[in-house]
Write a protein that holds these residues in place. Structure first.
Motif, short mmCIF file in Angstrom:
data_model
loop_
_atom_site.label_atom_id
_atom_site.label_comp_id
_atom_site.label_asym_id
_atom_site.label_seq_id
_atom_site.Cartn_x
_atom_site.Cartn_y
_atom_site.Cartn_z
N ARG A 124 0.63 -1.50 0.25
CA ARG A 124 -0.01 0.02 0.07
C ARG A 124 0.82 1.37 0.06
O ARG A 124 2.05 1.42 0.72
CB ARG A 124 -0.50 -0.10 1.23
N GLY A 125 0.44 2.50 -1.62
CA GLY A 125 0.72 3.55 -0.40
C GLY A 125 0.11 4.77 -0.45
O GLY A 125 -0.58 4.69 -0.44
N ALA A 126 1.01 5.72 -0.52
CA ALA A 126 -0.10 6.78 -0.12
C ALA A 126 -1.14 7.19 -0.73
O ALA A 126 -2.32 7.23 -0.65
CB ALA A 126 0.57 8.04 0.22
N HIS A 127 -0.89 6.91 -1.99
CA HIS A 127 -1.57 7.34 -3.13
C HIS A 127 -2.31 6.33 -4.32
O HIS A 127 -2.75 5.78 -5.06
CB HIS A 127 -1.72 8.57 -3.81
N SER A 128 -1.89 4.20 -3.40
CA SER A 128 -1.50 3.33 -4.27
C SER A 128 -1.70 2.31 -4.01
O SER A 128 -1.33 1.84 -2.59
CB SER A 128 -0.52 3.80 -5.38
N LEU A 129 -2.16 0.86 -4.54
CA LEU A 129 -2.76 0.19 -4.44
C LEU A 129 -1.80 -0.94 -5.05
O LEU A 129 -1.91 -1.52 -6.21
CB LEU A 129 -4.36 -0.74 -4.03
N VAL A 130 -0.52 -2.04 -4.97
CA VAL A 130 0.08 -2.51 -5.54
C VAL A 130 0.17 -3.84 -5.45
O VAL A 130 -0.14 -4.24 -4.42
CB VAL A 130 2.06 -2.28 -6.03
N LEU A 131 -0.01 -4.77 -6.51
CA LEU A 131 -0.24 -6.06 -6.26
C LEU A 131 0.67 -6.80 -7.39
O LEU A 131 0.07 -6.61 -8.54
CB LEU A 131 -1.69 -6.70 -6.08
N GLY A 132 1.20 -7.30 -6.75
CA GLY A 132 1.89 -8.46 -7.64
C GLY A 132 2.36 -9.82 -7.39
O GLY A 132 1.72 -10.44 -6.03
N VAL A 133 2.61 -10.64 -8.09
CA VAL A 133 3.25 -12.36 -8.49
C VAL A 133 4.83 -12.08 -8.95
O VAL A 133 5.23 -11.01 -9.42
CB VAL A 133 2.27 -12.80 -9.05
N GLY A 134 4.76 -12.54 -8.51
CA GLY A 134 6.96 -13.19 -8.09
C GLY A 134 7.79 -12.53 -8.22
O GLY A 134 8.66 -11.37 -8.98
N GLN A 135 7.21 -10.93 -7.42
CA GLN A 135 8.13 -10.08 -6.97
C GLN A 135 8.75 -9.93 -5.99
O GLN A 135 7.73 -10.13 -5.20
CB GLN A 135 6.82 -9.20 -7.39
N THR A 136 9.42 -8.87 -6.26
CA THR A 136 9.91 -8.76 -4.82
C THR A 136 9.03 -7.68 -3.60
O THR A 136 8.56 -6.95 -4.85
CB THR A 136 11.30 -8.52 -4.61
N ASN A 137 9.32 -7.87 -2.36
CA ASN A 137 8.71 -6.81 -2.20
C ASN A 137 9.14 -5.28 -1.89
O ASN A 137 8.39 -4.22 -1.73
CB ASN A 137 9.68 -6.86 -0.35
N GLU A 138 10.53 -5.25 -2.52
CA GLU A 138 11.67 -4.00 -2.70
C GLU A 138 11.05 -3.46 -3.70
O GLU A 138 10.56 -2.48 -4.47
CB GLU A 138 12.86 -4.19 -2.41
N ALA A 139 10.45 -4.61 -4.61
CA ALA A 139 10.21 -4.16 -6.12
C ALA A 139 8.95 -3.79 -5.94
O ALA A 139 8.55 -2.41 -6.75
CB ALA A 139 9.84 -5.28 -7.32
N LEU A 140 7.77 -3.76 -5.21
CA LEU A 140 6.43 -3.43 -4.83
C LEU A 140 6.59 -2.09 -4.21
O LEU A 140 5.97 -1.47 -5.50
CB LEU A 140 5.69 -4.67 -4.78
N HIS A 141 7.17 -1.70 -3.44
CA HIS A 141 7.66 -0.31 -3.01
C HIS A 141 7.85 0.48 -4.12
O HIS A 141 7.50 0.66 -4.03
CB HIS A 141 8.49 -0.76 -1.99
N THR A 142 9.08 0.45 -5.01
CA THR A 142 9.38 0.81 -6.14
C THR A 142 8.05 1.45 -6.73
O THR A 142 8.34 2.88 -7.56
CB THR A 142 10.35 0.45 -6.90
N TYR A 143 7.65 0.34 -7.30
CA TYR A 143 6.16 0.73 -7.87
C TYR A 143 5.18 1.76 -7.10
O TYR A 143 4.45 2.46 -8.30
CB TYR A 143 5.78 -0.76 -9.16
N ALA A 144 4.93 1.37 -6.07
CA ALA A 144 4.01 2.43 -5.03
C ALA A 144 4.67 3.32 -5.27
O ALA A 144 4.03 4.93 -4.81
CB ALA A 144 4.29 1.63 -3.83
N ASP A 145 5.95 3.69 -4.80
CA ASP A 145 6.64 4.96 -5.45
C ASP A 145 6.50 5.89 -5.99
O ASP A 145 5.95 7.23 -6.71
CB ASP A 145 8.24 5.09 -4.62
N LEU A 146 6.62 5.73 -7.06
CA LEU A 146 6.78 5.89 -8.53
C LEU A 146 4.74 6.13 -8.70
O LEU A 146 4.93 7.22 -9.85
CB LEU A 146 6.42 4.93 -9.97
N ALA A 147 4.37 5.43 -8.30
CA ALA A 147 2.66 5.82 -8.57
C ALA A 147 2.42 6.73 -7.26
O ALA A 147 1.31 8.02 -7.74
CB ALA A 147 1.63 4.12 -7.76
N ASP A 148 3.10 6.71 -6.22
CA ASP A 148 2.81 8.46 -5.47
C ASP A 148 3.02 9.42 -5.92
O ASP A 148 2.34 10.70 -5.51
CB ASP A 148 3.00 7.66 -3.67
#
Length: 395
Positions: free
Chosen positions: A149-173
């Motif tokens: 969960r980001g400040a303005h986003s919800l990122v759902l992933g499969v086969g991705q590291t937690n770090e990678a998903l946080h990167t997507y959340a930061d970009l979306a935020d």
């Protein structure tokens, strides 16, 4: 007469018994009873999903994807049987799944599902539940879903590291306030991002061949017209293509896709792709300092070769499976058209123009009417100005 006389005696009794067997006990067709029985099982299955009750779910069928879904925040989950095809104690069923992600979907997502069934102790048992033919997969069909969960986003992933998903959340935020700064705040102000393991996973989520999206970093799905009560758009990432982008490129892509989410309510069949894609690119590049030569290299080469396009890109020019150079030029041409409007008439007028086009009832006359009403020009004058702008900016 043979075959046309009335049955009598024991023959009549046998015929009556046969008819009773065909329609089932109580006069109800057996097929209808089977469907009602299955619906009751699926109602319990839906309750088990919402309650995260593994034991109750197992009573309805194989565990399957149940554990993959446990991290996804759900507001609702239900099934509706649309067809049942029985052969003895086995069957297949066509089912409509409806679910909502909590805090994001204002109406349920609807997905076609196919169930493989067996009959055990006079009750249906779900041996398998998969995406129906010609229907898209759900993310949990592909593996365990991780949630960030980001400040303005919800990122759902499969086969991705937690770090990678946080990167997507930061970009979306970062994308969400950038989009609101350009478009305004009359939209949800948050975004759902789906990150599968690979291009094949992206294709599965879109229900299309992987070849259609090779080289495409992300796409956004949603209902045309963006009704107030509709499922949230999903930004679906192609991690293979996304990985080769630089930091700026990754941000531009997420901002571009988030723009599609924000503008959905005013994007319709009346909106040409040069405007919807061009506007999304304009917001994506806004404030980045990228020059036309840097952001539109294919059109720059065309201008240098004295091959300035004669007209704005058509919808067909945006086909993913066509010529890559032509596709790049279509995006670049749409971006430069929006950039020209923002520079000549102002950013507010660009947003007003976009809304006026999308709010038109039909494609015919949508652009022409908005050009006249909002910008005070004609299609011929606008196209000529755009061609001149390409020469000035890219020459």
């Amino acid at each position: 007469m043979a075959g046309r006389g009335r049955a009598s005696g024991s023959g009549a009794v046998a015929l009556v018994l046969l008819l009773v067997c065909l329609v089932g006990c109580g006069g109800k067709p057996a097929a209808a009873t089977d469907r009602k029985d299955l619906q009751r099982v699926l109602d319990r299955r839906a309750t088990a999903v919402m309650d995260r009750d593994r034991t109750a779910f197992l009573r309805t069928g194989a565990l399957s994807w149940f554990e993959n879904l446990r991290g996804v925040p759900l507001a609702s989950w239900s099934y509706r049987v649309t067809a049942l095809h029985r052969s003895g104690d086995s069957a297949t069923a066509d089912v409509e799944l409806r679910y909502q992600v909590q805090g994001y979907d204002k109406a349920p997502v609807t997905a076609g599902r196919t169930l493989t069934l067996s009959r055990e102790r006079d009750e249906w048992y779900v041996d398998a539940e998969t995406a129906a033919k010609k229907s898209a997969q759900q993310l949990w069909d592909q593996g365990e879903v991780a949630v960030v969960r980001g400040a303005h986003s919800l990122v759902l992933g499969v086969g991705q590291t937690n770090e990678a998903l946080h990167t997507y959340a930061d970009l979306a935020d970062r994308a969400v306030p950038a989009v609101s700064g350009a478009w305004g705040t009359d939209w949800a102000g948050h975004v759902v991002v789906l990150v599968p393991k690979s291009l094949d996973g992206m294709a599965g989520l879109l229900g299309s061949p992987a070849s259609s999206y090779r080289g495409i970093a992300a796409v956004t799905t949603g209902e045309v017209g963006g009704a107030p009560n509709a499922p949230a758009d999903r930004v679906i990432v192609n991690p293979d293509a996304y990985a080769i982008l630089g930091d700026l490129g990754k941000q531009v892509v997420l901002t571009h896709e988030t723009t599609h989410v924000a503008t959905r309510a005013h994007t319709s069949a009346a909106t040409p792709l040069w405007l919807s894609e061009g506007y999304a690119d304009w917001v994506g590049y806004r404030g980045t300092g990228r020059t036309p030569d840097q952001a539109a290299p294919e059109l720059a080469r065309a201008v240098a070769d004295d091959e300035v396009p004669a007209a704005l890109p058509t919808d067909r020019d945006f086909g993913f499976s066509g010529d890559a150079t032509k596709l790049a030029q279509a995006y670049e041409g749409g971006w430069l058209a929006c950039r020209m409007i923002a520079g000549k008439w102002g950013e507010a007028k660009l947003g007003e123009f976009y809304r006026a086009v999308g709010d038109h009832r039909t494609r015919a006359g949508s652009v022409e009417g908005a050009l006249k009403k909002v910008l005070g020009t004609t299609s011929e004058e606008f196209t000529a100005a755009w061609r001149e702008y390409l020469g000035d900016q890219l020459g």
